[in-house]
Design an enzyme around this catalytic site. Structure first.
Site, PDB file in Angstrom:
ATOM      1  CG  HIS A 119     -20.202  -0.941   4.211  1.00  0.00           C
ATOM      2  ND1 HIS A 119     -21.111  -1.069   5.235  1.00  0.00           N
ATOM      3  CD2 HIS A 119     -19.025  -1.387   4.719  1.00  0.00           C
ATOM      4  CE1 HIS A 119     -20.510  -1.568   6.303  1.00  0.00           C
ATOM      5  NE2 HIS A 119     -19.247  -1.772   6.018  1.00  0.00           N
ATOM      6  CG  HIS A 163     -16.480   0.878   9.756  1.00  0.00           C
ATOM      7  ND1 HIS A 163     -17.646   1.276   9.160  1.00  0.00           N
ATOM      8  CD2 HIS A 163     -16.316  -0.418   9.412  1.00  0.00           C
ATOM      9  CE1 HIS A 163     -18.159   0.257   8.483  1.00  0.00           C
ATOM     10  NE2 HIS A 163     -17.378  -0.772   8.617  1.00  0.00           N
ATOM     11  CG  HIS A 183     -15.629  -8.741   5.546  1.00  0.00           C
ATOM     12  ND1 HIS A 183     -16.976  -8.626   5.727  1.00  0.00           N
ATOM     13  CD2 HIS A 183     -15.099  -7.569   5.993  1.00  0.00           C
ATOM     14  CE1 HIS A 183     -17.252  -7.435   6.258  1.00  0.00           C
ATOM     15  NE2 HIS A 183     -16.131  -6.774   6.442  1.00  0.00           N
ATOM     16  CD  GLU A 208     -19.375  -4.586   8.032  1.00  0.00           C
ATOM     17  OE1 GLU A 208     -18.601  -3.682   8.387  1.00  0.00           O
ATOM     18  OE2 GLU A 208     -19.304  -5.108   6.895  1.00  0.00           O
TER      19      GLU A 208
END
Lengths: 285, 108
Positions: free
Chosen positions: A12, A59, A199, A246
């Site tokens: 995303h 977020h 990441h 995530e």
């Protein structure tokens, strides 16, 4: 009764939304990424879900650190996107399915997942970008074609530790799946898990990517998802990067699908921004 | 809390850091609104004063320094909203921490 057609895991990354807004899908940087999606959309067109349950992490648009629910579900008639502070255009609103949301809340709490319910819930890029990737014919600005599905957002805290464990998120997904299958309406439901894959944005390990672990996850999510539930949260941070956790959203998605699935499509591309991107579509048996 | 083992070059954003960085992250969270971004740019001192930053947090904001902001308890998702004021993204944030160009910081 409601039927789960299957699930999709997808990256995303916010800059995907920027690329869509600027029409960059065929630019050399973006083409390999957007080329991962046509098989997934083809499957969706044949299965025609009525509702999409999106499992994602906020977020800092809807939730701040003042109140940080581990698990939260939207129970609204509509959901709005909003300015996140760094220039992504705001995308048109989504129609909710409050009856299904409350049914899921009832089922989850009965199953000992005491989830937070939200009658107002802004949805950030982690919800919006995957919807744009799955439904590219929708006009994000709001003038043309509308979303062809209703939505139920479910957020998992992956921002502030302690975050829920992989094992807990898998069980959470299983509870979501049980509740959907008990819903007394003849609807087709798609479950989406967003984010990742590996990441890390901060620290001297910023830019960390782990292709080997990502490949392992994409493989295990199909037939052996429980293999991923053995990792502690710290092990996930180490293996997937601090934002790669995530992956928990994907694990919850997979939990909702039941034991047996067929892989429709599985693709992986490094990098998009500083993230290993991937999309995985699984048909429920 | 004590973690079982530190992960090199990695911050686990836990309760202790979230508590230490609360004012800084609240300031950055406010930048979801354009009016707040404009107010910050118009009078940085007055805007920071409202949020009660400590000296290290105020200095880190003044220096536009990602490592200092993280050390002061900032969470990278909120710091991204601060960076956004200056048209910078998470790749810029990564490159500044590593002391390399944005191009050199891209993982492959």
């Amino acid at each position: 009764m409601a039927h789960i057609i299957g699930g999709i895991g997808t990256t995303h990354v916010p800059s995907i939304g920027g690329a869509i807004a600027k029409g960059k899908q065929t630019d050399p940087y973006w083409k390999p990424f957007f080329d991962m999606f046509p098989p997934v959309r083809g499957w969706l067109k044949s299965e025609r879900p009525d509702v999409v349950v999106v499992i994602y992490n906020d977020h800092g648009l809807n939730f701040f650190l003042d109140k940080m629910p581990t698990f939260a579900i939207g129970a609204a008639a509509s959901y709005h996107n909003a300015d996140e502070g760094w220039g992504l255009p705001v995308v048109r609103s989504f129609t909710g399915d409050p009856a299904l949301s409350w049914h899921l809340a009832e089922g989850l709490v009965a199953d000992e997942f005491d989830i937070v319910t939200c009658q107002e819930m802004l949805v950030d890029h982690a919800f919006v970008v995957p919807m744009q990737l799955l439904y590219p014919d929708v006009d994000p600005a709001g003038a043309g074609a509308d979303w062809p599905v209703r939505v139920v957002p479910i957020s998992i805290n992956t921002v502030q530790h302690p975050i829920p464990s992989a094992a807990r998120c898998y069980k959470f997904g299983q509870a979501i799946g049980r509740a959907i299958r008990r819903y007394d309406q003849d609807i087709n439901v798609l479950v989406v898990g967003t984010g990742g894959l590996s990441h890390q944005l901060e620290g001297t390990r910023a830019g960390f990517i782990n292709k080997e672990f990502d490949r392992l996850c994409l493989d295990r999510l199909v037939a052996h998802p429980k293999d991923l539930t053995k990792y502690s949260s710290e092990e996930l941070v180490e293996l997937a990067g601090s934002q790669g956790v995530e992956l928990l959203n994907w694990i919850a998605m997979r939990g909702a699908l039941g034991d047996n699935v067929d892989a429709i499509s599985s693709s992986y591309h490094v990098p998009i921004s500083n993230t290993a991107s991937a999309v995985l579509a699984l048909a429920a048996a | 809390m004590a973690h079982t083992h530190p992960i090199e070059g990695t911050i686990i954003f836990d309760g202790a850091i979230a508590q230490r960085g609360y004012a800084l992250n609240k300031l950055c969270f406010s930048f979801n609104d354009r009016a707040n971004r404009d107010a910050f740019l118009a009078d940085e001192d007055a805007y920071c004063e409202k949020f009660g930053l400590d000296a290290a947090q105020r200095a880190a904001i003044a220096h536009r320094n990602v490592t200092e902001l993280l050390d002061a308890g900032g969470n990278v998702y909120y710091l991204a909203k601060f960076a956004g004021i200056f048209g910078l993204d998470v790749q810029d944030i990564g490159a500044q921490q590593l002391g390399v160009t944005k191009e050199a910081s891209v993982p492959g």
